[in-house]
Scaffold this active site. Structure first.
Site, mmCIF file in Angstrom:
data_model
loop_
_atom_site.group_PDB
_atom_site.id
_atom_site.type_symbol
_atom_site.label_atom_id
_atom_site.label_comp_id
_atom_site.label_asym_id
_atom_site.label_seq_id
_atom_site.Cartn_x
_atom_site.Cartn_y
_atom_site.Cartn_z
ATOM 1 C CB ILE A 252 40.194 40.428 44.210
ATOM 2 C CG1 ILE A 252 38.743 39.553 43.760
ATOM 3 C CG2 ILE A 252 41.084 39.371 44.806
ATOM 4 C CD1 ILE A 252 37.833 40.222 43.016
ATOM 5 N N GLY B 6 43.777 44.146 37.519
ATOM 6 C CA GLY B 6 43.714 42.877 37.403
ATOM 7 C C GLY B 6 43.052 42.033 38.582
ATOM 8 C CD GLU B 7 44.326 41.733 43.203
ATOM 9 O OE1 GLU B 7 43.521 42.002 43.739
ATOM 10 O OE2 GLU B 7 45.637 42.002 43.440
ATOM 11 C CB ALA B 8 38.455 39.229 39.294
#
Lengths: 346, 346
Positions: free
Chosen positions: A95, A313-315
Site C-alpha cells: 500500500i 488487504g491493506e487497501a
C-alpha cells in the site's frame, strides 16, 4: 453511538440525470464504456457536480490485533501486525508503493496493535493491546466498540478537512479474516464452513481447522442478537469497527467511499445494516480470492471493478482501482460530444 | 512477407526465475498480489531485467474502412471512421483522453479510410479507400495485404526507436467487427451465429441480420484455405492486417504487447497462427462485452486483466490497463523484502 444512525443524504438525482444525458452525447456508442460510465454517473451525483473528479484521495489504514490469533488461525505470527505497520511507515509495503504511485494521502491508525508503537509517525488511538479472544468472551467492551467506531469517524473528519474527494479504508491485523468471517456468518446466517477461506495463506487442513474454531465461536455467542453492533462487539476487531464507523461517517459527510477486499466488505455490510442509506455511497474496488468475499458482495448487490485474484488487504485492491475512477472522470469531463466533434450518430 | 515467420526469441528464463524468487521475498503472503505478480514476472522476463518498467508506452491506432459496411452491418454510417480520426487528433475521443491521462504516445495511422484525410496530422499510409466488399470478392489483393502488414511493422519500428517499453495497438473502422468475426469463425471453425455480436450497438434483430451476412461471406469464401494469411486477404480489413503485422514485429523486437478488445484479439489470434512464438509476448488487457471475445480469449489461453463490460475499441481497454502494469512493476521494484523490513514469515 447515536451518530451512527443520523441521516445520510442521497446522491443528487439532478446531477445523476445530467450525467446520464451527457454520457449519451459523448463520441462513442452509447454504453460502450461499460462500468466506467456507471462510475462517472454515480460520482457526478455523489459530488453534486457536472464534472466529478478524484484528484485527492485519502487512505486510512486501521491496524489492530486479535485475541483469536492465539488459537492459531493465521499462517503468520501476531508480531507481523506491528512489523507491517513499521513497513507501511517506511514505504516498503504494497500500500505504501501504491499510495505513492497514485499520489494518495496515506495515514496509519493504531487502534489496537498488541505492542507499543509510540515511536512511529502514525496516529495513536490504541484502544487495547488487541481484542480479547472471542472463543471465550466478548472481543471488546461496549466502550471499546464506541472508541473504535469513533476512530473511524475521526479519520473521515481528517479526510474531509483535507478536501479529499474519495475515502479509502484499509486494514492490517493478523487473524482478522477470522473475525470478519464470524461476523459475516452471523449476518448472512451461514455456517463457518461456507465462508471460511485461506486468509494469508492456510492450506486446506488449516482452513478446515480455522472453520471449526470460528464455528465454536459462533456457537458460544449464539445467544447474542444477530445485529451489527452486538456482533461487532462480541466477534469484531477494533480495525473492523473503525472501518464501519468510517464508512458511515463518510456517507454522512457525502464523501464517496471506495471499498477494498474481504474485511472491508464485511465492515461495509455492517455499515449497511446499521444505516442502510449508506449504500449509494459505496463503490466496490475488487473481488478478492478470499473464499467468502463473492458471497458478501452479492448480498450488497456490489459490482466490483477488478478481479485480479488478490488477497492482501491493506487497501491494496482499492488503491489499484483509483486510476479507473480517475479515467471515468476524465472521460466524462474531457471527451467531445457528437455535436462538438461533428461526428455522425447511429 | 517472409519476415512474418522469422524467429521470435522467448522471454528470458533467467529473469523469469529471478522475478519469481523475488516475489516470494516481498512483504506479503506469497501469491497475494494475484495477477499483478504474474504480470511483473512476465515483464521481467520480456524486458530481461530485475526491475521491469512501463514508463514509456506507445499506442498506434490503425484506421480503415470496410466494403462490407454497405451491407448495413453497423449501427453507425461509414463516415464515422473519418470523423472519429479527426476526433482522435483533436483530443475528443476516449483514447485521446486516456492516452493523455497515462502519458502514452498516441499516433493514428490511416491505412485505408474511405475519404481523403491528407490535411490531418496523422501517419498517411492509405492502401485504398476501404476494402472491397467481401460478400462478393476478396477484401484486398495480396499486395494490399502485404502493405497493411508492413504498416504495422513500421509502427513498431517507430515505437522501438522511441525506446517504448510497451506496444499497444488499436483500431477504428466502421464494420470491422464483421470482418473480425468472419475471420475468427474461419479460424475457430464456428458458425457466424456463434460469434456475431452487437458491435457498436445493434439490437437483436440487427445482430441476427449481421450474422446472416457474415455466414453468407463465409459460405462464399469456403474454398479458401482456413489459414491466417488467405483469411486476412479475403475477409480482413487493412487495420486488422496492420495489427497482425505489428504484433508479430513487436514480438520479434522483444517489445511487450498489450492487446485491446475483440478486433485486436482476432489480430492476435491471426498473429499466433502465423508465428506461434509470439504468444509469450502478449498481455491481454480486458474481456469486452462483444459476444465472441470470450471465446477467442479462451482459444488464446488469455487471462485478461479487466472485465468492465466495455465495447469501444480504439485501444481504450488496453489504455485502462496501463496503470495496472505500472503498479505491478512498482510493487515488484519498490516493496521491501521480509529481510529488509524485518517482518516475520509465516
Amino acid at each position: 453511538m447515536r451518530w451512527l444512525t443520523l441521516p445520510i443524504t442521497s446522491p443528487d438525482q439532478r446531477y445523476l440525470l445530467a450525467a446520464i444525458s451527457r454520457q449519451k452525447q459523448l463520441t462513442k456508442p452509447a454504453g460502450s464504456l461499460g462500468e466506467l460510465e456507471h462510475i462517472a454517473i454515480r460520482l457526478a451525483a455523489m459530488q453534486a457536480t457536472d464534472k466529478p473528479s478524484i484528484d485527492k484521495v485519502w487512505i486510512s489504514i486501521f491496524a489492530a490485533d486479535h485475541g483469536i490469533a492465539e488459537a492459531g488461525v493465521s499462517a503468520f505470527p501476531q508480531a507481523v501486525t506491528a512489523e507491517m505497520v513499521k513497513n507501511f511507515v517506511q514505504g516498503g509495503a504494497a500500500i505504501s508503493v501504491l499510495a505513492q504511485q497514485h499520489q494518495a494521502h496515506l495515514e496509519i491508525i493504531d487502534v489496537g496493535v498488541a505492542s507499543q508503537l509510540t515511536e512511529l509517525a502514525i496516529i495513536h488511538q490504541k484502544i487495547a493491546l488487541g481484542t480479547a479472544n472471542f472463543l471465550t468472551q466478548a472481543a471488546m467492551s461496549q466502550a471499546q466498540l464506541q472508541s473504535a467506531l469513533q476512530a473511524g469517524k475521526e479519520a473521515v473528519n481528517r479526510a474531509r478537512a483535507d478536501n479529499s474527494q474519495l475515502f479509502i479504508g484499509g486494514e492490517m491485523g493478523i487473524a482478522n479474516t477470522s473475525s470478519a468471517t464470524a461476523i459475516a456468518c452471523s449476518l448472512l446466517k451461514l455456517s463457518a464452513k461456507q465462508l471460511t477461506g485461506a486468509g494469508t495463506g492456510l492450506d486446506s487442513l488449516g482452513i478446515q481447522r480455522k472453520a471449526e474454531i470460528i464455528q465454536q465461536a459462533l456457537d458460544k455467542h449464539q445467544q447474542i442478537s444477530a445485529t451489527a453492533l452486538p456482533l461487532l462487539q462480541h466477534l469484531g476487531g477494533f480495525e473492523i469497527a473503525a472501518l464501519t464507523g468510517a464508512y458511515i461517517a463518510a456517507a454522512q459527510q457525502q464523501l464517496p467511499i471506495l471499498v477494498d477486499g474481504f474485511i472491508c466488505s464485511v465492515a461495509a455490510l455492517l455499515a449497511v445494516r446499521i444505516n442502510p442509506n449508506i449504500k449509494p455511497w459505496l463503490i466496490f474496488a475488487h473481488c478478492s480470492q478470499e473464499q467468502g468475499h463473492q458471497r458478501i458482495l452479492e448480498d450488497l448487490d456490489a459490482q466490483p471493478l477488478l478481479n485480479l485474484n488478490m488477497r492482501l488487504g491493506e487497501a491494496s485492491g482499492a488503491a489499484l482501482a483509483i486510476p479507473l475512477l480517475r479515467s471515468a472522470c476524465a472521460l466524462h469531463a474531457q471527451m467531445a460530444t457528437f455535436e462538438q466533434a461533428q461526428v455522425s450518430q447511429g
